[in-house]
Scaffold this active site. Sequence first.
Site, PDB file in Angstrom:
ATOM      1  N   HIS A 255      41.026   4.346  29.353  1.00 36.85           N
ATOM      2  CA  HIS A 255      39.849   4.727  28.570  1.00 36.85           C
ATOM      3  C   HIS A 255      39.080   5.747  29.393  1.00 36.85           C
ATOM      4  CE1 HIS A 255      39.345   0.736  26.077  1.00 36.85           C
ATOM      5  NE2 HIS A 255      40.470   1.375  25.812  1.00 36.85           N
TER       6      HIS A 255
ATOM      7  N   HIS B 232      41.012  -5.519  29.693  1.00 35.42           N
ATOM      8  CA  HIS B 232      39.901  -4.561  29.727  1.00 35.42           C
ATOM      9  C   HIS B 232      38.850  -5.069  30.704  1.00 35.42           C
ATOM     10  CE1 HIS B 232      36.342  -2.382  28.398  1.00 35.42           C
ATOM     11  NE2 HIS B 232      37.145  -1.538  27.792  1.00 35.42           N
TER      12      HIS B 232
ATOM     13  N   CYS C  54      39.489   1.213  32.201  1.00 34.86           N
ATOM     14  CA  CYS C  54      38.328   1.736  31.467  1.00 34.86           C
ATOM     15  C   CYS C  54      37.377   2.326  32.501  1.00 34.86           C
ATOM     16  CB  CYS C  54      37.644   0.650  30.645  1.00 34.86           C
ATOM     17  SG  CYS C  54      36.171   1.322  29.809  1.00 34.86           S
TER      18      CYS C  54
ATOM     19  N   ASP D 282      36.460   7.284  25.101  1.00 32.76           N
ATOM     20  CA  ASP D 282      35.714   6.099  24.712  1.00 32.76           C
ATOM     21  C   ASP D 282      34.267   6.527  24.519  1.00 32.76           C
ATOM     22  OD1 ASP D 282      35.326   3.429  24.235  1.00 32.76           O
ATOM     23  OD2 ASP D 282      35.395   2.821  26.334  1.00 32.76           O
ATOM     24  N   HIS D 283      33.549   5.763  23.727  1.00 31.98           N
ATOM     25  CA  HIS D 283      32.116   5.982  23.482  1.00 31.98           C
ATOM     26  C   HIS D 283      31.703   7.453  23.594  1.00 31.98           C
ATOM     27  CE1 HIS D 283      31.375   1.654  25.102  1.00 31.98           C
ATOM     28  NE2 HIS D 283      32.142   1.687  24.029  1.00 31.98           N
TER      29      HIS D 283
ATOM     30  N   TYR E 138      31.093   4.754  18.509  1.00 28.75           N
ATOM     31  CA  TYR E 138      32.337   5.321  17.982  1.00 28.75           C
ATOM     32  C   TYR E 138      32.071   6.391  16.928  1.00 28.75           C
ATOM     33  CZ  TYR E 138      34.800   1.911  20.717  1.00 28.75           C
ATOM     34  OH  TYR E 138      35.288   1.196  21.777  1.00 28.75           O
TER      35      TYR E 138
HETATM   36  C1  DNO Z   1      34.153  -1.264  23.764  1.00 29.37           C
HETATM   37  C2  DNO Z   1      35.552  -1.619  23.974  1.00 29.37           C
HETATM   38  C3  DNO Z   1      35.770  -3.103  24.077  1.00 29.37           C
HETATM   39  C4  DNO Z   1      37.245  -3.416  24.170  1.00 29.37           C
HETATM   40  C5  DNO Z   1      37.536  -4.890  24.265  1.00 29.37           C
HETATM   41  C6  DNO Z   1      38.997  -5.127  24.554  1.00 29.37           C
HETATM   42  O1  DNO Z   1      33.837  -0.249  23.293  1.00 29.37           O
HETATM   43  O2  DNO Z   1      36.063  -0.934  25.050  1.00 29.37           O
HETATM   44  O3  DNO Z   1      35.224  -3.714  22.961  1.00 29.37           O
HETATM   45  O4  DNO Z   1      37.882  -2.976  23.041  1.00 29.37           O
HETATM   46  O5  DNO Z   1      36.776  -5.485  25.240  1.00 29.37           O
HETATM   47  O6  DNO Z   1      39.273  -6.439  24.257  1.00 29.37           O
END
Ligand code: DNO
Length: 412
Positions: A318, A253, A291, A361-362, A378
């Site tokens: 992501h 990531h 991501c 994500d987020h 989340y």
């Molecule tokens: C945040 C996530 C990170 C991710 C880690 C992977 O929202 O994208 O916490 O899960 O960095 O190890």
Amino acid sequence: MEKTWRWFGKKDNITLAMLKQIGVEGIVTALHDVPLGEVWTREKIHDLKSYIESYGMRWSVVESLPVVETIKYAGPDRDHQIEVYKESLRNLAAEGIHTICYNFMPVLDWARTDLLHANPNGTSNLYFSIPEFAYFDIYILKRENARESWADFKVLGPDGKPNGRDILKEVDELKKTMTPEKDHALVENIVIKTQGFVSGNFKEDDEHPIELFRELLALYKGIDKKQLRENMKYFLEAIMPVCEECDMYMCVHPDDPPFQILGLPRIVTSKEDIEWFLNAVPNKHNGLTFCAGSLSAGAQNNVVELARQFASRTWFVHLRSCHVFPNGDFTEASHLGGRADLIELTRIFEKVNPQLPMRVDHGMTMLGDETKGYNAGYSFLGRMFAMGQVQGIIATVDRELGIEYKQPGFFD
Ligand code: DNO
């Protein structure tokens, strides 16, 4: 792309039954109850996997199988911990799980200074203020040489060029307005509320998070970018034979935020970094979690170009997007806006592999999400909104590309 969702296990207030209703096909999760550095047993993996399957979904990706600090800073027990990691990989593969998201960020996973920053539409989002983070570093953590490092810090504006921002001047202004309560809120946002649920180094009930923080930072004394890269290479080379043997795809990531903080090196922040680790261990099992959010928070990055370049080594996506302000602070943008062009990214990834697991994500915190005890970033409704938008993008792109799009859960 396969529509997946990050779910935090049976304790998550968002249930699998809820996810089934919104078109989720695959689950992204981890064994959050296994302490850092212990083997994930086949039995535990099997139990959670069966639970997920009982809802008609599959466990698509592990996020994260944490890489413990000793592997990152090359402590005396690193080889032992690498053996533990390999054992967990074998057990996961034996249960049919073949994609692992992990990170190589020292000490801190993702960081934000405000978890509920108001958007103009009345919802809220995560926010990163550079001066507030610098204040935390200088006045709360009291890191040695923190002032000097912020004096040298070059803030980038949205065009990717240094914008001349004087962080120390702003920190000194900020200091006049800070109170013990505001200090505490900053510690909660940067450490307590955000590191625990991602299975990081800190737990929500840690009584002395700042002391622990200092101890962890001390482990990295003398470790620069070059050394951290060597340590990542060592780890990847050590696990590659197991990954080949059991067809396991590792996807690192990107660092979030994608720039150096707290005097710690960061090695997955840009095109040059990604090229480096992919070439250092040129094996398809060594890949990337693309991501779009973390990468778009770095004004140095052209996210669409990165996707074009690295799609063939991307095993997990992501989808989110950041907005970088002229002063260099950043926040989450709409999933249809911001610096990461999610429509174009979807075109790129759908062309390469329509089976690639993707999670939004987020999301925004909206319409009562804030009262439900969800993990920061989340939310349910905010992420569901984003998931709806992204499903629409995928359906449209698939039509353009002549790929059949299926929305799960309906009679058609
Ligand atoms: C945040 C996530 C990170 C991710 C880690 C992977 O929202 O994208 O916490 O899960 O960095 O190890």
